[in-house]
Design an enzyme around this catalytic site. Structure first.
Site, mmCIF file in Angstrom:
data_model
loop_
_atom_site.group_PDB
_atom_site.id
_atom_site.type_symbol
_atom_site.label_atom_id
_atom_site.label_comp_id
_atom_site.label_asym_id
_atom_site.label_seq_id
_atom_site.Cartn_x
_atom_site.Cartn_y
_atom_site.Cartn_z
ATOM 1 N N GLU A 144 0.694 -1.424 -0.179
ATOM 2 C CA GLU A 144 0.086 -0.177 -0.209
ATOM 3 C C GLU A 144 0.699 0.981 -0.681
ATOM 4 O OE1 GLU A 144 -2.300 2.793 3.589
ATOM 5 O OE2 GLU A 144 -2.141 0.937 3.607
ATOM 6 N N ASP A 172 0.582 4.319 -3.369
ATOM 7 C CA ASP A 172 0.313 5.279 -3.299
ATOM 8 C C ASP A 172 1.443 6.587 -3.987
ATOM 9 O OD1 ASP A 172 -1.453 7.535 -0.810
ATOM 10 O OD2 ASP A 172 0.542 7.637 -0.570
ATOM 11 N N ASP A 210 -6.825 1.025 0.606
ATOM 12 C CA ASP A 210 -5.676 0.159 0.395
ATOM 13 C C ASP A 210 -5.375 -0.108 0.158
ATOM 14 O OD1 ASP A 210 -5.381 2.225 2.761
ATOM 15 O OD2 ASP A 210 -5.850 0.681 4.497
ATOM 16 N N GLU A 220 -4.889 0.864 -3.163
ATOM 17 C CA GLU A 220 -2.858 1.060 -3.510
ATOM 18 C C GLU A 220 -1.949 -0.175 -3.608
ATOM 19 O OE1 GLU A 220 -3.656 5.124 -1.763
ATOM 20 O OE2 GLU A 220 -2.905 3.670 -0.425
#
Length: 220
Positions: A40, A44, A113, A116
């Site tokens: 994650e 991101d 989450d 990502e």
């Protein structure tokens, strides 16, 4: 080909390499210590880069501030969760029993989450080109939904307060409930002593944004 491999290829447009990386991206901390958190973190940043590059191309005449507003609106956890639902992530989630019973499969926090994390796994597997193509397909309607850069409600409320010679907005947490993986925050925002509004969300940021939007609607 396994069901997971088939879904990954259909969703992302490329056959997966080692499935373990994607399995980890779909694994919640309630199921195993080898969960999605590190992926994650990477995803991101990949999403942010891909989105920034895309917005830079799409809106060549907009200044940095407007591009930042667009970017911030498009990479929120709630938007990532919306995309995760669109591509049908939920049947592939790996959740512990308690987390599943508590509704983690429908949590914006968890789904955002995981979305990502999957982008992070995709980047490690294929480099930047495949995640770039996926993001541009999956976010296409969202990117083109605003002719002008959206003003974030918290920024708009702060500007309203300054324009009306009021104190800056103050945010207060009234309540936090729910399990760790699916919390619920209730926030009150006030501008001086006369104007205030309350709202809830799956994170402090989401609840603050909702409260600011509600107060702006009162003040309009």
């Amino acid at each position: 080909m396994s069901d997971l491999a088939d879904w990954l290829e259909q969703t992302f447009g490329a056959a997966p390499g080692a499935l373990g990386r994607y399995e980890r991206a779909l694994t919640h901390g309630s199921q195993a210590s080898a969960n999605y958190e590190r992926l994650e973190f990477l995803g991101d940043r990949v999403l942010g880069l891909v989105m920034a590059e895309w917005l830079f191309e799409l809106f060549p005449d907009e200044p940095e501030g407007a591009l930042s507003k667009r970017l911030n609106a498009l990479v929120t956890g709630a938007v990532c969760a919306e995309v995760a639902r669109t591509i049908d992530v939920r049947p592939h989630l790996r959740l512990g029993k308690q987390a599943r019973d508590d509704g983690a499969a429908n949590s914006d926090n968890v789904l955002g989450d995981v979305m990502e994390a999957l982008i992070g796994a995709l980047y490690l597997d294929h480099g930047l080109e495949v995640p770039r193509g996926f993001v541009r397909r999956a976010w296409a309607d969202l990117v083109h939904s605003h002719a002008a850069a959206p003003q974030h409600p918290k920024s708009a409320l702060q500007e309203w307060a300054a324009a009306h010679n009021r104190k800056p907005p103050a945010y207060e947490v009234l309540d936090r409930s729910g399990p760790h993986h699916a919390p619920r925050f209730t926030i009150r925002v006030s501008v001086g002593q006369q104007a205030e509004a309350t709202a809830s969300g799956a994170s402090k940021q989401e609840a603050e944004t909702a409260a600011a939007r509600a107060l702006l609607e009162q003040l309009a």
